[in-house]
Design an enzyme around this catalytic site. Structure first.
Site, PDB file in Angstrom:
ATOM      1  CB  SER A  20     -10.993   2.310   3.188  1.00 34.60           C
ATOM      2  OG  SER A  20      -9.765   2.687   3.732  1.00 34.60           O
ATOM      3  CE  LYS A  63       1.419   1.324   7.310  1.00 35.25           C
ATOM      4  NZ  LYS A  63       1.827   0.981   5.908  1.00 35.25           N
ATOM      5  CB  ALA A  79       3.300  -2.415  -1.622  1.00 34.94           C
ATOM      6  CB  VAL A 129      -7.658   6.441   3.529  1.00 34.24           C
ATOM      7  CG1 VAL A 129      -7.805   7.063   2.145  1.00 34.24           C
ATOM      8  CG2 VAL A 129      -6.305   6.812   4.139  1.00 34.24           C
TER       9      VAL A 129
HETATM   10  P1  NDP Z   1      -4.949  -1.861  -0.308  1.00 36.09           P
HETATM   11  O1  NDP Z   1      -5.224  -3.194   0.301  1.00 36.09           O
HETATM   12  O2  NDP Z   1      -5.857  -1.396  -1.361  1.00 36.09           O
HETATM   13  O3  NDP Z   1      -3.467  -1.802  -0.844  1.00 36.09           O
HETATM   14  C1  NDP Z   1      -2.417  -2.567  -0.340  1.00 36.09           C
HETATM   15  C2  NDP Z   1      -1.417  -2.772  -1.452  1.00 36.09           C
HETATM   16  O4  NDP Z   1      -0.300  -3.511  -0.943  1.00 36.09           O
HETATM   17  C3  NDP Z   1      -2.010  -3.595  -2.609  1.00 36.09           C
HETATM   18  O5  NDP Z   1      -1.599  -3.041  -3.822  1.00 36.09           O
HETATM   19  C4  NDP Z   1      -1.370  -4.950  -2.404  1.00 36.09           C
HETATM   20  O6  NDP Z   1      -1.193  -5.690  -3.596  1.00 36.09           O
HETATM   21  C5  NDP Z   1      -0.019  -4.556  -1.849  1.00 36.09           C
HETATM   22  N1  NDP Z   1       0.601  -5.697  -1.197  1.00 36.09           N
HETATM   23  C6  NDP Z   1       0.196  -6.351  -0.087  1.00 36.09           C
HETATM   24  N2  NDP Z   1       1.023  -7.394   0.146  1.00 36.09           N
HETATM   25  C7  NDP Z   1       1.950  -7.401  -0.840  1.00 36.09           C
HETATM   26  C8  NDP Z   1       3.065  -8.231  -1.168  1.00 36.09           C
HETATM   27  N3  NDP Z   1       3.398  -9.293  -0.431  1.00 36.09           N
HETATM   28  N4  NDP Z   1       3.808  -7.914  -2.250  1.00 36.09           N
HETATM   29  C9  NDP Z   1       3.473  -6.864  -3.036  1.00 36.09           C
HETATM   30  N5  NDP Z   1       2.430  -6.047  -2.788  1.00 36.09           N
HETATM   31  C10 NDP Z   1       1.687  -6.329  -1.710  1.00 36.09           C
HETATM   32  O7  NDP Z   1      -4.937  -0.841   0.914  1.00 36.09           O
HETATM   33  P2  NDP Z   1      -4.713   0.725   1.010  1.00 36.09           P
HETATM   34  O8  NDP Z   1      -4.585   1.352  -0.306  1.00 36.09           O
HETATM   35  O9  NDP Z   1      -5.719   1.209   1.957  1.00 36.09           O
HETATM   36  O10 NDP Z   1      -3.288   0.771   1.744  1.00 36.09           O
HETATM   37  C11 NDP Z   1      -2.119   1.254   1.111  1.00 36.09           C
HETATM   38  C12 NDP Z   1      -1.146   1.687   2.166  1.00 36.09           C
HETATM   39  O11 NDP Z   1      -1.726   2.730   2.944  1.00 36.09           O
HETATM   40  C13 NDP Z   1      -0.749   0.602   3.162  1.00 36.09           C
HETATM   41  O12 NDP Z   1       0.624   0.785   3.458  1.00 36.09           O
HETATM   42  C14 NDP Z   1      -1.605   0.916   4.385  1.00 36.09           C
HETATM   43  O13 NDP Z   1      -1.003   0.448   5.564  1.00 36.09           O
HETATM   44  C15 NDP Z   1      -1.606   2.432   4.324  1.00 36.09           C
HETATM   45  N6  NDP Z   1      -2.686   3.092   5.046  1.00 36.09           N
HETATM   46  C16 NDP Z   1      -4.003   2.878   4.701  1.00 36.09           C
HETATM   47  C17 NDP Z   1      -5.014   3.540   5.373  1.00 36.09           C
HETATM   48  C18 NDP Z   1      -6.452   3.366   5.032  1.00 36.09           C
HETATM   49  O14 NDP Z   1      -7.311   3.823   5.796  1.00 36.09           O
HETATM   50  N7  NDP Z   1      -6.798   2.746   3.890  1.00 36.09           N
HETATM   51  C19 NDP Z   1      -4.710   4.453   6.492  1.00 36.09           C
HETATM   52  C20 NDP Z   1      -3.296   4.642   6.744  1.00 36.09           C
HETATM   53  C21 NDP Z   1      -2.344   3.978   6.040  1.00 36.09           C
HETATM   54  P3  NDP Z   1      -2.359  -6.590  -4.239  1.00 36.09           P
HETATM   55  O15 NDP Z   1      -3.231  -5.621  -4.974  1.00 36.09           O
HETATM   56  O16 NDP Z   1      -1.638  -7.530  -5.110  1.00 36.09           O
HETATM   57  O17 NDP Z   1      -3.073  -7.242  -3.086  1.00 36.09           O
END
Ligand code: NDP
Length: 348
Positions: free
Chosen positions: A209, A169, A87, A196
């Site tokens: 993404s 990050k 998260a 991703v």
């Molecule tokens: P998403 O936006 O789909 O996922 C982000 C998650 O973080 C969601 O489940 C969201 O919850 C949760 N979140 C955000 N703020 C809070 C909060 N205040 N309290 C609790 N939960 C929270 O993005 P991704 O799946 O792409 O990203 C997941 C991880 O991977 C992140 O750490 C991102 O930095 C990292 N990442 C992603 C990449 C990409 O290309 N997608 C590349 C490299 C790293 P909710 O569903 O409630 O919003």
């Protein structure tokens, strides 16, 4: 460190894009997943997770937690040996980056790891960091041997006002290592994915993404794409890496997860190759000066244009292959499968 598969595994941010595939992997192994989510009453947002659990030998249990609320992961963490902390807000167009991106990333990591320190059962934490914690902008590649980034490197150029997401990050991962080094009970294994791509298990969700890949087919880039080179990786490879990092006793340190490096034009080419001329994918690069002029209208900062367009970068992914045993699937497949999902949903 041996992790018992009969113990529940905590996955923070379980409703997220990457986390969905991590949860699926765990459920398919018959593991019980503890899934803390922000709003328990929003059943729609977790319907895909319920479906995954129904079709697997594992179980899912929900908890209500928020990164910004102290101790809010305590209940969910009880009895877990493995915590997978995904998260963190991945938001590129926030109005208030400090509040919306930086604080949840840093304070959230502090909160989750404070609870890890208190819950005696935890033996390992797998953290989803990013290559954004390794480099800030394409121009940084010029001061790196061969323009190839590796796990020994840190992003030293992003700040709270320039490259806010990358900064979030970087400081969150550094804080995780600092907290980990103060104790000996649990170890930390970090996954650093590049961009991703690939289908989402929740085809209704919107996330960065998807926004990016939608631009490839909605005509936004038809008159020319910015000449930006990015690392790209299939979400299914990233999720596997998280699970292997969780259970492989020898897993240690940071791991770049990046299948291939491509320009936006090349990514558009994969779509064209598969679907022909049906969609308005970019077919040429736009000149840098034009993107610079149009930047405010395209929702990108001029600083980003100056520091990223026209620079070649690459990543050394050999550690993920050697130590986690990742066999990368072609990025072309991730792009095509992702795009097919948009076609099926009528989004392009
Ligand atoms: P998403 O936006 O789909 O996922 C982000 C998650 O973080 C969601 O489940 C969201 O919850 C949760 N979140 C955000 N703020 C809070 C909060 N205040 N309290 C609790 N939960 C929270 O993005 P991704 O799946 O792409 O990203 C997941 C991880 O991977 C992140 O750490 C991102 O930095 C990292 N990442 C992603 C990449 C990409 O290309 N997608 C590349 C490299 C790293 P909710 O569903 O409630 O919003």
């Amino acid at each position: 460190m041996k992790i018992n598969t009969s113990c529940p595994v905590l996955v923070t941010g379980a409703t997220g894009y990457i986390a969905g595939w991590v949860v699926k992997n765990l459920l398919d192994k018959g593991i019980t997943v503890h899934a803390p989510i922000r709003n328990l009453s929003n059943k729609e947002k977790r319907a895909h997770l319920d479906e995954l659990a129904e079709n697997s030998s594992g179980q899912i249990k929900y908890f209500e937690s928020d990164l910004l609320i102290e101790n809010s992961y305590e209940e969910a963490m009880k009895g877990c040996e493995l915590v997978i902390h995904t998260a963190s807000p991945f938001v590129m167009d926030s109005k208030d980056p400090q509040k919306e991106v930086i604080d949840p990333a840093l304070i959230g990591t502090q909160n989750v790891l404070k609870t890890v320190n208190e819950v005696e059962s935890v033996k390992r934490v797998v953290l989803t960091s990013s290559v954004a914690a390794i480099y800030g902008n394409g121009v940084d590649a010029q001061s790196v041997d061969g323009g190839i980034f590796n796990e020994s490197m840190w992003n030293t150029t992003s700040t709270a006002t320039d490259g806010e997401y990358s900064y979030s990050k970087t400081i969150a991962e550094k804080e995780a290592w600092r907290i980990n080094e103060e104790q000996k009970r649990w170890d930390l294994v970090v996954i650093n994915p590049s961009f991703v791509l690939g289908p989402s298990l929740n085809s209704d969700a919107m996330f960065e993404s998807k926004k990016f890949m939608l631009q490839m087919g909605n005509g936004d880039l038809k008159s020319g794409a910015p000449d930006v080179t990015m690392g790209m990786v299939d979400v299914r490879d990233v999720s596997k890496a998280h699970v292997i990092a969780g259970f492989n006793e020898k897993a240690k340190g940071r791991h770049i997860l990046s299948g291939e490096t491509h320009t936006l034009l090349e990514a558009g080419g994969f779509i064209k190759e598969k679907f022909g001329d049906k969609y308005p994918v970019p077919t040429r690069n736009a000149p840098k000066f034009l993107i610079w002029i149009l930047a405010p209208f395209l929702g990108i900062k001029r600083n980003f244009v100056s520091k990223n367009i026209g620079y070649k970068i690459d990543f050394d992914n050999s550690k993920s292959i050697k130590e986690l045993g990742i066999k990368y699937s072609p990025v072309k497949k991730a792009v095509v499968d992702f795009f097919q999902q948009f076609i099926d949903k009528g989004l392009v």
